[in-house]
Design a protein around this motif. Structure first.
Motif, PDB file in Angstrom:
ATOM      1  N   ASP A 198       0.847  -1.200   0.000  1.00  0.00           N
ATOM      2  CA  ASP A 198       0.000   0.000   0.000  1.00  0.00           C
ATOM      3  C   ASP A 198       0.883   1.252   0.000  1.00  0.00           C
ATOM      4  OD1 ASP A 198       0.909  -0.332   2.580  1.00  0.00           O
ATOM      5  OD2 ASP A 198      -0.956   0.344   3.504  1.00  0.00           O
ATOM      6  N   ARG A 199       1.863   1.266  -0.879  1.00  0.00           N
ATOM      7  CA  ARG A 199       2.862   2.334  -0.983  1.00  0.00           C
ATOM      8  C   ARG A 199       2.199   3.703  -1.140  1.00  0.00           C
ATOM      9  NH1 ARG A 199       6.091   5.539  -4.120  1.00  0.00           N
ATOM     10  NH2 ARG A 199       8.288   5.025  -4.290  1.00  0.00           N
ATOM     11  N   PRO A 200       2.646   4.691  -0.376  1.00  0.00           N
ATOM     12  CA  PRO A 200       2.102   6.044  -0.549  1.00  0.00           C
ATOM     13  C   PRO A 200       2.598   6.666  -1.854  1.00  0.00           C
ATOM     14  CG  PRO A 200       3.843   6.048   1.091  1.00  0.00           C
ATOM     15  CD  PRO A 200       3.623   4.623   0.711  1.00  0.00           C
ATOM     16  N   LEU A 201       1.747   7.449  -2.477  1.00  0.00           N
ATOM     17  CA  LEU A 201       2.108   8.203  -3.679  1.00  0.00           C
ATOM     18  C   LEU A 201       2.198   9.662  -3.263  1.00  0.00           C
ATOM     19  CD1 LEU A 201      -0.358   6.570  -6.235  1.00  0.00           C
ATOM     20  CD2 LEU A 201       1.940   5.837  -5.616  1.00  0.00           C
ATOM     21  N   ARG A 202       3.364  10.254  -3.374  1.00  0.00           N
ATOM     22  CA  ARG A 202       3.576  11.607  -2.861  1.00  0.00           C
ATOM     23  C   ARG A 202       3.891  12.626  -3.952  1.00  0.00           C
ATOM     24  NH1 ARG A 202       2.739  10.645   2.072  1.00  0.00           N
ATOM     25  NH2 ARG A 202       3.883   9.242   3.396  1.00  0.00           N
ATOM     26  N   SER A 203       4.629  12.229  -4.958  1.00  0.00           N
ATOM     27  CA  SER A 203       5.089  13.204  -5.953  1.00  0.00           C
ATOM     28  C   SER A 203       4.536  12.875  -7.337  1.00  0.00           C
ATOM     29  CB  SER A 203       6.622  13.193  -6.006  1.00  0.00           C
ATOM     30  OG  SER A 203       7.073  11.948  -6.495  1.00  0.00           O
ATOM     31  N   GLU A 204       4.704  13.808  -8.231  1.00  0.00           N
ATOM     32  CA  GLU A 204       4.300  13.620  -9.625  1.00  0.00           C
ATOM     33  C   GLU A 204       4.982  12.375 -10.196  1.00  0.00           C
ATOM     34  OE1 GLU A 204       2.454  14.833 -13.310  1.00  0.00           O
ATOM     35  OE2 GLU A 204       2.317  15.930 -11.427  1.00  0.00           O
ATOM     36  N   LYS A 205       6.233  12.167  -9.825  1.00  0.00           N
ATOM     37  CA  LYS A 205       7.002  11.011 -10.295  1.00  0.00           C
ATOM     38  C   LYS A 205       6.326   9.704  -9.872  1.00  0.00           C
ATOM     39  CE  LYS A 205      10.892   9.818  -8.371  1.00  0.00           C
ATOM     40  NZ  LYS A 205      12.250   9.790  -7.840  1.00  0.00           N
ATOM     41  N   ASP A 206       5.798   9.655  -8.649  1.00  0.00           N
ATOM     42  CA  ASP A 206       5.093   8.458  -8.173  1.00  0.00           C
ATOM     43  C   ASP A 206       3.829   8.214  -8.995  1.00  0.00           C
ATOM     44  OD1 ASP A 206       6.968   8.113  -6.156  1.00  0.00           O
ATOM     45  OD2 ASP A 206       5.750   9.107  -4.635  1.00  0.00           O
ATOM     46  N   PHE A 207       3.091   9.272  -9.292  1.00  0.00           N
ATOM     47  CA  PHE A 207       1.863   9.126 -10.074  1.00  0.00           C
ATOM     48  C   PHE A 207       2.173   8.638 -11.483  1.00  0.00           C
ATOM     49  CE2 PHE A 207       0.171  11.372  -6.544  1.00  0.00           C
ATOM     50  CZ  PHE A 207      -1.182  11.072  -6.518  1.00  0.00           C
ATOM     51  N   VAL A 208       3.230   9.156 -12.079  1.00  0.00           N
ATOM     52  CA  VAL A 208       3.626   8.699 -13.415  1.00  0.00           C
ATOM     53  C   VAL A 208       4.016   7.226 -13.361  1.00  0.00           C
ATOM     54  CG1 VAL A 208       5.370   8.965 -15.228  1.00  0.00           C
ATOM     55  CG2 VAL A 208       4.316  10.988 -14.213  1.00  0.00           C
ATOM     56  N   ARG A 209       4.786   6.853 -12.369  1.00  0.00           N
ATOM     57  CA  ARG A 209       5.264   5.466 -12.235  1.00  0.00           C
ATOM     58  C   ARG A 209       4.114   4.479 -12.069  1.00  0.00           C
ATOM     59  NH1 ARG A 209       9.396   3.260  -7.522  1.00  0.00           N
ATOM     60  NH2 ARG A 209       9.195   1.062  -8.006  1.00  0.00           N
ATOM     61  N   PHE A 210       3.080   4.863 -11.338  1.00  0.00           N
ATOM     62  CA  PHE A 210       2.002   3.937 -11.035  1.00  0.00           C
ATOM     63  C   PHE A 210       0.724   4.199 -11.834  1.00  0.00           C
ATOM     64  CE2 PHE A 210       4.812   3.692  -7.333  1.00  0.00           C
ATOM     65  CZ  PHE A 210       5.104   2.336  -7.403  1.00  0.00           C
ATOM     66  N   THR A 211       0.833   4.871 -12.966  1.00  0.00           N
ATOM     67  CA  THR A 211      -0.301   5.054 -13.866  1.00  0.00           C
ATOM     68  C   THR A 211      -0.787   3.676 -14.312  1.00  0.00           C
ATOM     69  OG1 THR A 211       0.542   7.169 -14.648  1.00  0.00           O
ATOM     70  CG2 THR A 211      -1.032   6.047 -16.082  1.00  0.00           C
ATOM     71  N   GLY A 212      -2.094   3.470 -14.267  1.00  0.00           N
ATOM     72  CA  GLY A 212      -2.676   2.186 -14.647  1.00  0.00           C
ATOM     73  C   GLY A 212      -2.873   1.237 -13.482  1.00  0.00           C
ATOM     74  N   GLU A 213      -2.396   1.605 -12.302  1.00  0.00           N
ATOM     75  CA  GLU A 213      -2.533   0.752 -11.112  1.00  0.00           C
ATOM     76  C   GLU A 213      -3.798   1.125 -10.340  1.00  0.00           C
ATOM     77  OE1 GLU A 213      -0.640  -1.763 -10.152  1.00  0.00           O
ATOM     78  OE2 GLU A 213       0.996  -1.521 -11.576  1.00  0.00           O
ATOM     79  N   LEU A 214      -4.249   0.198  -9.498  1.00  0.00           N
ATOM     80  CA  LEU A 214      -5.383   0.433  -8.619  1.00  0.00           C
ATOM     81  C   LEU A 214      -4.900   1.247  -7.424  1.00  0.00           C
ATOM     82  CD1 LEU A 214      -8.388  -0.326  -8.230  1.00  0.00           C
ATOM     83  CD2 LEU A 214      -7.606  -2.260  -6.858  1.00  0.00           C
ATOM     84  N   VAL A 215      -5.543   2.397  -7.167  1.00  0.00           N
ATOM     85  CA  VAL A 215      -5.110   3.286  -6.093  1.00  0.00           C
ATOM     86  C   VAL A 215      -6.292   3.691  -5.209  1.00  0.00           C
ATOM     87  CG1 VAL A 215      -3.164   4.251  -7.391  1.00  0.00           C
ATOM     88  CG2 VAL A 215      -5.372   5.374  -7.520  1.00  0.00           C
ATOM     89  N   ASP A 216      -5.967   4.072  -3.976  1.00  0.00           N
ATOM     90  CA  ASP A 216      -6.927   4.662  -3.036  1.00  0.00           C
ATOM     91  C   ASP A 216      -6.556   6.129  -2.901  1.00  0.00           C
ATOM     92  OD1 ASP A 216      -8.314   2.294  -2.448  1.00  0.00           O
ATOM     93  OD2 ASP A 216      -6.867   1.740  -0.905  1.00  0.00           O
ATOM     94  N   ILE A 217      -7.533   7.013  -3.121  1.00  0.00           N
ATOM     95  CA  ILE A 217      -7.281   8.450  -3.048  1.00  0.00           C
ATOM     96  C   ILE A 217      -8.256   9.071  -2.060  1.00  0.00           C
ATOM     97  CG2 ILE A 217      -7.465  10.617  -4.338  1.00  0.00           C
ATOM     98  CD1 ILE A 217      -6.353   9.185  -6.725  1.00  0.00           C
ATOM     99  N   THR A 218      -7.729   9.930  -1.193  1.00  0.00           N
ATOM    100  CA  THR A 218      -8.559  10.708  -0.277  1.00  0.00           C
ATOM    101  C   THR A 218      -8.337  12.171  -0.617  1.00  0.00           C
ATOM    102  OG1 THR A 218      -8.267   9.051   1.450  1.00  0.00           O
ATOM    103  CG2 THR A 218      -9.070  11.217   2.133  1.00  0.00           C
ATOM    104  N   LEU A 219      -9.418  12.871  -0.911  1.00  0.00           N
ATOM    105  CA  LEU A 219      -9.329  14.290  -1.254  1.00  0.00           C
ATOM    106  C   LEU A 219      -9.297  15.139   0.011  1.00  0.00           C
ATOM    107  CD1 LEU A 219     -12.027  14.368  -4.089  1.00  0.00           C
ATOM    108  CD2 LEU A 219      -9.547  14.221  -4.356  1.00  0.00           C
ATOM    109  N   LYS A 220      -8.745  16.340  -0.094  1.00  0.00           N
ATOM    110  CA  LYS A 220      -8.713  17.253   1.046  1.00  0.00           C
ATOM    111  C   LYS A 220     -10.118  17.735   1.380  1.00  0.00           C
ATOM    112  CE  LYS A 220      -4.065  18.994   0.143  1.00  0.00           C
ATOM    113  NZ  LYS A 220      -3.279  20.114  -0.373  1.00  0.00           N
ATOM    114  N   ALA A 221     -10.937  17.916   0.367  1.00  0.00           N
ATOM    115  CA  ALA A 221     -12.312  18.391   0.558  1.00  0.00           C
ATOM    116  C   ALA A 221     -13.263  17.512  -0.237  1.00  0.00           C
ATOM    117  CB  ALA A 221     -12.430  19.839   0.090  1.00  0.00           C
ATOM    118  N   ALA A 222     -14.508  17.428   0.213  1.00  0.00           N
ATOM    119  CA  ALA A 222     -15.518  16.642  -0.505  1.00  0.00           C
ATOM    120  C   ALA A 222     -15.715  17.213  -1.898  1.00  0.00           C
ATOM    121  CB  ALA A 222     -16.823  16.664   0.273  1.00  0.00           C
TER     122      ALA A 222
END
Length: 192
Positions: A80-104
């Motif tokens: 359940d590796r955290p994604l912190r930077s743009e580089k992480d998002f690019v690396r894990f494009t196409g993967e199943l992720v859990d995202i929590t937004l700051k606001a609804a």
């Protein structure tokens, strides 16, 4: 030199990627490392020898720097590796992720989509979008093992929500437990 810079320089100098540094009130210093992704190469994972190598080097460096800590823990980011930077998002494009937004997402974004306006948490496939990033998911419940599914069953439609990295409170890879290992990503479709 600051503690974070010292640790980052040591970890990257040994050929690893620094994911996270955490300090607890009890004196625990937790360092999370990963293997950097090399284009065209299969994904490599952190093992016990990698953690031991980093631990030894950090103990030496932190002693020289005079850093105050009572216990050092070096580990991999896990499934359940955290994604912190743009580089992480690019690396894990196409993967199943859990995202929590700051606001609804709010009533304007939820109007007509069937999504609750107060919703902040989403699980779906991470994709690149024209305006940044998007997550794509289906509200269809998962099929339980051993249950027969009718061929005539109509699948729930896919939903997508765009977002920017500034809107995210937390993003992690969704823990997928598969004893055969994570499946390799299918190559992106090419346009003709």
């Amino acid at each position: 030199m600051a503690l974070h810079e010292t640790i980052e320089q040591t970890v990257t100098g040994l050929g690893y990627e620094l994911v996270e540094i955490e300090r607890t009130s009890g004196g625990l210093l937790r360092v999370t490392i990963d293997q950097p992704q090399v284009e065209g190469m299969p994904e490599q994972f952190i093992n016990a020898e990698d953690c031991e190598k980093i631990t030894r080097q950090l103990q030496f460096v932190l002693e020289v720097e005079g850093a105050a800590y009572s216990r050092l823990e070096v580990s991999s980011p896990g499934i359940d590796r955290p994604l912190r930077s743009e580089k992480d998002f690019v690396r894990f494009t196409g993967e199943l992720v859990d995202i929590t937004l700051k606001a609804a997402i709010g009533s304007a974004a939820a109007a007509g989509s069937g999504i609750a306006a107060s919703r902040k948490k989403f699980r779906g496939t991470l994709e690149r979008a024209a305006s940044g990033w998007q997550i794509v998911w289906s509200e269809e419940p998962a099929v339980k093992p051993g249950v027969k599914v009718s061929k005539n069953r109509v699948s729930a439609p896919l939903q997508a929500m765009g977002f920017t990295l500034d809107e995210i409170a937390q993003a992690r890879l969704a823990p997928v437990v598969d004893f055969k290992g994570r499946r390799p990503k299918s190559p992106p479709a090419t346009e003709i």
